[in-house]
Motif scaffolding. Structure first.
Motif, PDB file in Angstrom:
ATOM      1  N   GLN A 241      66.263  53.966 109.150  1.00 51.96           N
ATOM      2  CA  GLN A 241      65.928  54.776 110.401  1.00 51.96           C
ATOM      3  C   GLN A 241      65.567  56.222 110.175  1.00 51.96           C
ATOM      4  O   GLN A 241      64.687  56.633 110.973  1.00 51.96           O
ATOM      5  CB  GLN A 241      66.998  54.616 111.219  1.00 51.96           C
ATOM      6  CG  GLN A 241      67.507  53.557 112.130  1.00 51.96           C
ATOM      7  CD  GLN A 241      68.483  53.636 113.131  1.00 51.96           C
ATOM      8  OE1 GLN A 241      69.271  54.638 113.130  1.00 51.96           O
ATOM      9  NE2 GLN A 241      68.374  52.454 114.057  1.00 51.96           N
ATOM     10  N   ASP A 281      67.787  46.801 116.113  1.00 54.91           N
ATOM     11  CA  ASP A 281      68.563  47.794 116.322  1.00 54.91           C
ATOM     12  C   ASP A 281      68.729  48.019 117.858  1.00 54.91           C
ATOM     13  O   ASP A 281      68.014  47.487 118.753  1.00 54.91           O
ATOM     14  CB  ASP A 281      67.636  49.099 116.094  1.00 54.91           C
ATOM     15  CG  ASP A 281      67.303  49.374 114.503  1.00 54.91           C
ATOM     16  OD1 ASP A 281      68.271  48.624 113.695  1.00 54.91           O
ATOM     17  OD2 ASP A 281      66.290  49.928 113.758  1.00 54.91           O
ATOM     18  N   LEU A 286      67.731  53.618 118.029  1.00 55.96           N
ATOM     19  CA  LEU A 286      66.698  53.751 117.368  1.00 55.96           C
ATOM     20  C   LEU A 286      65.818  54.935 118.002  1.00 55.96           C
ATOM     21  O   LEU A 286      65.195  55.789 117.195  1.00 55.96           O
ATOM     22  CB  LEU A 286      65.694  52.506 117.479  1.00 55.96           C
ATOM     23  CG  LEU A 286      64.400  52.742 116.780  1.00 55.96           C
ATOM     24  CD1 LEU A 286      64.591  52.866 115.332  1.00 55.96           C
ATOM     25  CD2 LEU A 286      63.658  51.407 117.039  1.00 55.96           C
TER      26      LEU A 286
END
Length: 302
Positions: A241, A281, A286
């Protein structure tokens, strides 16, 4: 402009390659995101075809309403770079990137070496002009639109931009079309800047790993939503991420289900939702990660 779009231009054809009329109606606004994100690569100065011009103010208002309050405006030639700097000065929500597009450098060199060198000098002057010029880009390599005869100049220009980004401590934004291995070879040879972005990432998981191992941020555009883009989704799935960004490359690369229609920053939520789904996610998590990573990648908030 991305690894899968048109070269530098100020307008876009209203017909496709078969001569059929495009649907140029703007797509409806998607559901707003639960946390703001940045469109880190946009071309607000490029006409998106028929219909009323979408002004900078309209573009910002539309994107802000769906959770995309900030934009990185990219200039790809001298007129575009000048416009990007001026627009960033005028709008708090915008920062700029300036460079000669990989297909622009050979075009200038065909005219004269002096013209190319003068253009480089102006790009450097613009990059030094204002603190809101955060990026040198988009630069890089394009083996699709530039043939063998122009590739030496294209590579020279890429190396020049890498050096500029390092000298000025700017983020390097890389265009890569059909040139994955050569892009990495040049970066390995020159040494990458502290911050560099693979704009509109167009490779597979193996290439993603090679970029990530060298410190890249990977920016995903509407292409990740396309049916034939499974290699992109595989790359997205392996990226941490803290290395992910999102962009439109507007007015190009409109996400599914509006592919072929005008793109703009307000459609970023379509791409982000696909990214969250592919990765498994939480959407808000996110979004928060992308927002924080974009600030890191482009040298802080604005």
């Amino acid at each position: 402009m991305s690894g899968s779009n048109e070269g530098p231009t100020r307008s876009r054809a209203a017909v496709d390659e078969r001569g059929s009329r495009r649907n140029r109606e703007r797509p409806p606004a998607p559901e707003p995101l639960p946390h703001p994100v940045v469109d880190n690569h946009c071309h607000l100065d490029i006409d998106d075809g028929e219909g009323e011009w979408f002004s900078t103010e309209q573009a910002l208002a539309a994107s802000r309403a769906v959770g995309v309050p900030r934009i990185v405006q990219i200039g790809c030639d001298l007129p575009g770079a000048r416009w990007a700097v001026e627009t960033a000065r005028e709008h708090e929500a915008i920062v700029a990137g300036v460079a000669l597009h990989p297909n622009e450098a050979p075009r200038l060199a065909t005219s004269s070496r002096r013209e190319l060198e003068d253009a480089w000098a102006e790009i450097e002057a613009l990059a030094r002009t204002h603190e809101k010029v955060r990026a040198v880009g988009e630069t890089g390599l394009d083996h699709f639109r530039t043939g063998e005869e122009g590739r030496a100049v294209q590579q020279e220009s890429f190396r020049w931009h890498i050096d500029l980004a390092k000298r000025l401590d700017k983020t390097l934004v890389i265009h890569d079309r059909d040139a994955h291995d050569d892009v990495l070879a040049v970066l390995d040879s020159e040494g990458a800047p502290d911050r560099w972005v693979m704009h509109c990432f167009s490779g597979d998981a193996t290439f993603a790993r090679g970029c990530l191992d060298r410190g890249a941020y990977l920016s995903f555009a509407g292409t990740v939503t396309f049916k034939n883009a499974q290699p992109l989704r595989d790359a997205l799935a392996i990226a941490p991420q803290e290395r992910l960004l999102v962009e439109t490359d507007a007015p190009y690369l409109t996400p599914t289900p509006f592919r072929g229609r005008p793109n703009a920053s307000y459609l970023v939520p379509l791409t982000v939702r696909t990214m969250a789904q592919v990765r498994g996610d939480d959407l808000e998590e996110l979004c928060r990660a992308i927002d924080a990573t974009t600030e890191e990648a482009f040298g802080g908030s604005w």
